[in-house]
Design an enzyme around this catalytic site. Sequence first.
Site, PDB file in Angstrom:
ATOM      1  CB  SER A 125     -14.155  91.195  18.928  1.00 32.76           C
ATOM      2  OG  SER A 125     -13.153  90.873  18.000  1.00 32.76           O
ATOM      3  CE1 TYR A 150     -18.792  89.579  15.090  1.00 35.57           C
ATOM      4  CE2 TYR A 150     -16.554  90.258  14.557  1.00 35.57           C
ATOM      5  CZ  TYR A 150     -17.441  89.642  15.403  1.00 35.57           C
ATOM      6  OH  TYR A 150     -16.987  89.102  16.573  1.00 35.57           O
ATOM      7  CE  LYS A 154     -19.336  90.735  18.707  1.00 35.50           C
ATOM      8  NZ  LYS A 154     -20.302  90.161  19.664  1.00 35.50           N
TER       9      LYS A 154
HETATM   10  C1  WQD Z   1      -5.910  83.849  11.962  1.00 31.57           C
HETATM   11  C2  WQD Z   1      -4.656  83.902  11.127  1.00 31.57           C
HETATM   12  C3  WQD Z   1      -5.025  84.514   8.835  1.00 31.57           C
HETATM   13  C4  WQD Z   1      -7.325  80.969   7.764  1.00 31.57           C
HETATM   14  C5  WQD Z   1     -10.979  86.541  13.443  1.00 31.57           C
HETATM   15  C6  WQD Z   1     -12.204  87.360  13.123  1.00 31.57           C
HETATM   16  C7  WQD Z   1     -12.175  88.620  13.902  1.00 31.57           C
HETATM   17  C8  WQD Z   1     -12.080  88.312  15.374  1.00 31.57           C
HETATM   18  C9  WQD Z   1     -10.882  87.475  15.663  1.00 31.57           C
HETATM   19  C10 WQD Z   1     -14.210  87.965  16.478  1.00 31.57           C
HETATM   20  C11 WQD Z   1      -4.618  85.089  10.177  1.00 31.57           C
HETATM   21  C12 WQD Z   1      -4.486  83.103   8.934  1.00 31.57           C
HETATM   22  C13 WQD Z   1      -6.576  81.892   8.461  1.00 31.57           C
HETATM   23  C14 WQD Z   1      -6.694  80.244   6.716  1.00 31.57           C
HETATM   24  C15 WQD Z   1      -4.643  81.426   7.154  1.00 31.57           C
HETATM   25  N1  WQD Z   1     -13.209  87.555  15.818  1.00 31.57           N
HETATM   26  N2  WQD Z   1      -5.270  82.120   8.171  1.00 31.57           N
HETATM   27  N3  WQD Z   1      -5.359  80.501   6.452  1.00 31.57           N
HETATM   28  O1  WQD Z   1      -8.258  86.973  11.150  1.00 31.57           O
HETATM   29  O2  WQD Z   1      -7.454  86.983  13.531  1.00 31.57           O
HETATM   30  O3  WQD Z   1      -9.859  87.217  12.995  1.00 31.57           O
HETATM   31  O4  WQD Z   1     -10.902  86.323  14.835  1.00 31.57           O
HETATM   32  O5  WQD Z   1     -14.484  89.052  16.824  1.00 31.57           O
HETATM   33  O6  WQD Z   1     -13.272  89.384  13.635  1.00 31.57           O
HETATM   34  O7  WQD Z   1     -12.213  87.600  11.761  1.00 31.57           O
HETATM   35  O8  WQD Z   1      -8.698  84.977  12.706  1.00 31.57           O
HETATM   36  O9  WQD Z   1      -8.684  82.550  12.404  1.00 31.57           O
HETATM   37  O10 WQD Z   1      -9.458  84.004  10.489  1.00 31.57           O
HETATM   38  O11 WQD Z   1      -7.033  83.980  11.115  1.00 31.57           O
HETATM   39  O12 WQD Z   1      -3.446  81.612   6.867  1.00 31.57           O
HETATM   40  O13 WQD Z   1      -7.312  79.420   6.029  1.00 31.57           O
HETATM   41  O14 WQD Z   1      -4.613  82.744  10.291  1.00 31.57           O
HETATM   42  O15 WQD Z   1      -4.442  85.172   7.732  1.00 31.57           O
HETATM   43  O16 WQD Z   1      -3.290  85.523  10.109  1.00 31.57           O
HETATM   44  P1  WQD Z   1      -8.497  86.592  12.538  1.00 31.57           P
HETATM   45  P2  WQD Z   1      -8.552  83.818  11.644  1.00 31.57           P
END
Ligand code: WQD
Length: 338
Positions: A125, A150, A154
């Site tokens: 990741s 988590y 990784k």
């Molecule tokens: C994306 C963007 C939020 C939800 C996740 C995992 C991480 C990795 C990659 C696996 C961010 C914003 C989100 C909401 C929002 N995965 N958001 N409202 O944070 O990049 O990471 O994927 O390894 O470990 O946590 O992905 O989809 O949660 O968020 O505004 O209800 O959307 O702040 O900017 P993230 P995400």
Amino acid sequence: MKVLVTGGLGFIGSHTVVELQNEGYEVVIIDDCSNSSEKVLDGITAITGKRPLFEKIDLKEKSKVEDFFKRHTDVQGVIHFAASKAVGESVEKPLLYYENNIGTLVYLLKELSRKSKSSFIFSSSCTVYGQADTMPITENAPVKAAESPYGNTKQMGEEIIRDTCKVTEGLNAIALRYFNPMGAHPSSEIGELPIGVPQNLVPFITQTGVGLREQLSVFGDDYPTSDGTCVRDYIYVVDLAKAHVVALQRLLGGKNKTNYEVFNVGTGKGSTVLEVIKSFEKVSGKKLNYKIVDRRPGDITSAYADTTLANEELGWKAQFTLDEAMKSAWDWEQKIRS
Ligand code: WQD
């Protein structure tokens, strides 16, 4: 040629099984169905015309893993998706994550070490980079201290594979560092099935669009980005699945340069949360109900991939746009709620 896909009923796993079968591989899936359903087999069969072999096994049961490899001596490649993946839950239950994600990896590598030749693809990741200092992120960017158990699994997973490859002749491995996977198969036969309230942006958007959630909270609009919301690299799950097939082919064909390699898998393009919402509004023709709220603790400002290495070495490049990926996610959401 037989390929084992662990977690093959999950979101990325199922799309990868489809692409493997399309390329003529014989696939055997191991999944414990803790976060997936056997019904996914029907979707895979509908798309490819072939039902993959399936064994419901919990990889924490070492004796069952041993028994599996005794019965399937012809497995030549393993793509390992099976893992727990909820960041918040991992903070609450670290040992569950270390046992699920690390224990099972060790058992699989032990089995592969016994073979004279084997190829192993690992789901890693972009979370290993934390907030990188420069964008886009290359594979040489330093791995930062993990923010959650988590994320740590990784990082540790990559290290365990690297150390094992160093001393195990015949074992070749590739870790793929995914950015933000999204979307569903264009047939709408398989897609993402989050349990409970989605933590990720895209399923939250489509569930709000379909009326399952009232409103999307946008976490912060005061980040130093073009519109103040966070930037991520959203990669279409079918493109991501294809990256696994070419990575496996690289190992099976002996084209790898070292016996442990790492590649970023993203589009190379960053999108803000508001741009993702606009994409949804465009492809669905619906206005999304959202409001700006406080930042979410632990969120980084920006992460998008430099994909040069995967482009050049794997001959792989993301083909689909954000709008196309969003359309598939929306089609899927509407299908499963109808
Ligand atoms: C994306 C963007 C939020 C939800 C996740 C995992 C991480 C990795 C990659 C696996 C961010 C914003 C989100 C909401 C929002 N995965 N958001 N409202 O944070 O990049 O990471 O994927 O390894 O470990 O946590 O992905 O989809 O949660 O968020 O505004 O209800 O959307 O702040 O900017 P993230 P995400």
